[in-house]
Scaffold this motif. Structure first.
Motif, PDB file in Angstrom:
ATOM      1  N   ALA A 154       0.844  -1.193   0.000  1.00 15.16           N
ATOM      2  CA  ALA A 154       0.000   0.000   0.000  1.00 15.16           C
ATOM      3  C   ALA A 154       0.880   1.244   0.000  1.00 15.16           C
ATOM      4  CB  ALA A 154      -0.942  -0.009   1.207  1.00 15.16           C
ATOM      5  N   ALA A 155       0.237   2.408   0.038  1.00 11.70           N
ATOM      6  CA  ALA A 155       0.972   3.676   0.002  1.00 11.70           C
ATOM      7  C   ALA A 155       0.106   4.766   0.620  1.00 11.70           C
ATOM      8  CB  ALA A 155       1.346   4.045  -1.435  1.00 11.70           C
ATOM      9  N   ALA A 191      -0.853  -8.793  -2.316  1.00  5.43           N
ATOM     10  CA  ALA A 191      -2.001  -7.984  -2.732  1.00  5.43           C
ATOM     11  C   ALA A 191      -1.568  -6.536  -2.896  1.00  5.43           C
ATOM     12  CB  ALA A 191      -3.126  -8.099  -1.710  1.00  5.43           C
ATOM     13  N   GLU A 192      -2.273  -5.843  -3.765  1.00  2.00           N
ATOM     14  CA  GLU A 192      -1.957  -4.436  -4.044  1.00  2.00           C
ATOM     15  C   GLU A 192      -3.115  -3.551  -3.635  1.00  2.00           C
ATOM     16  OE1 GLU A 192      -1.104  -1.446  -7.843  1.00  2.00           O
ATOM     17  OE2 GLU A 192      -1.233  -3.616  -8.168  1.00  2.00           O
ATOM     18  N   GLY A 193      -2.832  -2.507  -2.874  1.00  8.63           N
ATOM     19  CA  GLY A 193      -3.851  -1.549  -2.496  1.00  8.63           C
ATOM     20  C   GLY A 193      -4.218  -0.630  -3.648  1.00  8.63           C
ATOM     21  N   SER A 194      -5.233   0.188  -3.408  1.00  7.55           N
ATOM     22  CA  SER A 194      -5.620   1.199  -4.381  1.00  7.55           C
ATOM     23  C   SER A 194      -5.592   2.563  -3.705  1.00  7.55           C
ATOM     24  CB  SER A 194      -7.016   0.925  -4.939  1.00  7.55           C
ATOM     25  OG  SER A 194      -7.979   0.977  -3.910  1.00  7.55           O
ATOM     26  N   MET A 195      -5.260   3.584  -4.481  1.00  8.15           N
ATOM     27  CA  MET A 195      -5.174   4.953  -3.971  1.00  8.15           C
ATOM     28  C   MET A 195      -4.326   4.964  -2.690  1.00  8.15           C
ATOM     29  SD  MET A 195      -9.005   6.389  -4.828  1.00  8.15           S
ATOM     30  CE  MET A 195      -9.818   5.373  -3.619  1.00  8.15           C
ATOM     31  N   ILE A 239       2.934  -3.419   3.873  1.00  7.68           N
ATOM     32  CA  ILE A 239       4.219  -2.810   3.539  1.00  7.68           C
ATOM     33  C   ILE A 239       3.912  -1.526   2.786  1.00  7.68           C
ATOM     34  CG2 ILE A 239       6.320  -2.999   2.168  1.00  7.68           C
ATOM     35  CD1 ILE A 239       6.394  -5.950   2.768  1.00  7.68           C
ATOM     36  N   LEU A 240       4.402  -0.419   3.313  1.00  7.53           N
ATOM     37  CA  LEU A 240       4.142   0.889   2.721  1.00  7.53           C
ATOM     38  C   LEU A 240       5.189   1.225   1.675  1.00  7.53           C
ATOM     39  CD1 LEU A 240       3.264   3.248   5.715  1.00  7.53           C
ATOM     40  CD2 LEU A 240       1.738   2.607   3.839  1.00  7.53           C
TER      41      LEU A 240
END
Length: 442
Positions: free
Chosen positions: A9-10, A87-91, A119-120
């Motif tokens: 994520a971010a 897995a990949e986050g969104s926004m 993990i950021l």
């Protein structure tokens, strides 16, 4: 190792999540692990890249549009078939819409449901120690989740990296890797996101290059160690598909103009006993006659409007098909079912004319957001009154709605007044609404 996962994520969009996710997925596959990818939120494009990077199917997890039972089903199938799920986050990690806790569309909801550590990915361009304050805020913001570490992206120099690491040390967040700014690793984009996986030149060479860059810059052992055991709802609901199949044998358009179909929808239709039969409008193929329903997905018909308008076998065959069997178009498919489509150069092309709507890509306006749709009449997605969750994401505009009655009444999570959407005529229906799931538990 089995049943373990991580969420990449971010703090915000544009931080490099997709690039780093794909690099990690490919690098771990090259290590001999069985990897599955998943994507948070309503995204058609990234799961296809995950599938290319891992060699295995990917799917979406959407906490706004899906029940816990459906989320658990999709996540459970992924972890059951993999050594590790990336897995990949969104926004941004916490970006959400109004809704009950756990069902706001935030990537953090998925981390909380599954128990996967986060993990950021931090874009540190233009910052040094201050990046740690952002990471610390993400770590402390939501007590449901655990941030296991950070990956630094767009690092300018060795000194820049040392300064950022000093800040992360101060807040107690491990740095699992640091990637320099490298334009050659950026995947090509267009107006709805990345250029689709099937259209990306030298895709596997690009993925291998990403894997090599990630393996050189990120501690893969630390990433693997950071993965957490998966926790899922006790009831995962295997008794019904996310959406009712529109037929037993479904003709589904599939080419560069029609490609936006959720993997979980197709899987649900197959599990319910339906057969999916692909055909290509761009190759001037009509819907196969032995099918009993036709589905025109979203995609990029605005980039191929001239080819579609000249595809007489496709258009004539579609019109004949619609005389006796249901046809449904989502977003781009809806545009093709209409009277005309005006492309980016302001050239107007005749479409199937099965619905009265006229659309234009020359008059662009972004429409984006979750929707809840109530069907106005019996049709391929269910009887009148059926409630569906989904979203819209398009730049095309309706220049003339025409005389057809609406497909559904939609509302959004922000309290906007309910509004009519789409069109229906005879056995033909369509709208810009992309259906994700039935609103009732499945």
């Amino acid at each position: 190792m089995s049943g373990r996962g991580l969420l990449i994520a971010a703090p915000r969009s544009g931080s490099g999540k997709t690039t780093i996710t794909l690099g990690l997925q490919r690098a771990l596959v090259r290590r001999g692990l069985t990897v599955r990818g998943l994507k948070c939120g309503p995204d058609y494009i990234d799961p296809a890249f995950h599938a290319a990077a891992t060699g295995a199917p990917s799917a979406n997890l959407d906490s706004y549009a899906m029940t816990d039972r459906l989320l658990g089903r999709i996540a459970g199938e992924a972890v059951g078939a993999a050594d590790i799920v990336i897995a990949e986050g969104s926004m941004g990690l916490f970006d959400a819409v109004p809704g009950p806790e756990g069902h706001t569309g935030a990537s953090a909801d998925i981390a909380a449901l599954t128990g996967w550590p986060v993990i950021l990915v931090i874009d540190v361009s233009g910052a040094a120690q201050s990046a740690a304050a952002v990471a610390l805020g993400c770590k402390a913001y939501d007590p449901r989740i655990r941030v296991a570490g950070v990956i630094l992206n767009k690092v300018a120099s060795a000194r820049h990296e040392r300064l950022v690491r000093q800040g992360m040390d101060r807040v107690g967040l491990p740095v699992l890797g640091a990637l320099p700014r490298e334009a050659s690793l950026i995947l090509p984009e267009r107006h709805l996101g990345l250029v689709q996986a099937g259209e990306t030149a030298d895709l596997h060479a690009r993925l291998d290059a990403l894997a090599e860059a990630v393996a050189a810059a990120i501690d893969l052992d630390a990433v693997i160690a950071a993965a957490g055991e998966t926790t899922l709802p006790a009831e995962t609901g295997r008794d019904a598909p996310p959406l009712s199949p529109p037929g037993r044998r479904i003709a589904i358009a599939r080419d560069a103009a029609f490609s936006f179909v959720y993997p979980h929808v197709e899987a649900g239709w197959r599990a319910a006993g339906a057969e999916l039969v692909p055909f290509s409008p761009l190759a001037d193929e009509p819907p196969p006659e032995h099918c009993d329903a036709c589905w025109l997905p979203g995609g990029y018909p605005e980039l191929h409007a001239g080819t579609i308008a000249a595809a007489d076998r496709f258009l004539d065959g579609l019109r004949r098909f619609a005389e006796t069997r249901p046809v449904h178009g989502e977003c781009g498919g809806y545009m093709v079912l209409g009277r005309t489509l005006t492309d980016a150069d302001a050239a107007t092309h005749a479409m199937a004319g099965l619905l009265s709507v006229e659309t234009s890509f020359a008059k662009r306006k972004m429409n984006l957001g979750y929707r809840r749709a109530v069907l106005e009449a019996d049709g391929p997605l269910g009887p009148a009154g059926t409630v569906l969750t989904g979203h819209e994401f398009h730049y095309a505009s309706i220049v003339a709605q025409g005389e057809d009655p609406p497909f559904a009444i939609v509302s959004d999570p922000h309290g906007s007044p309910p509004a009519a959407t789409g069109s229906r005529r005879g056995r033909v229906t369509g709208s810009f609404f992309h259906a994700i799931a039935l609103a009732t538990p499945a």
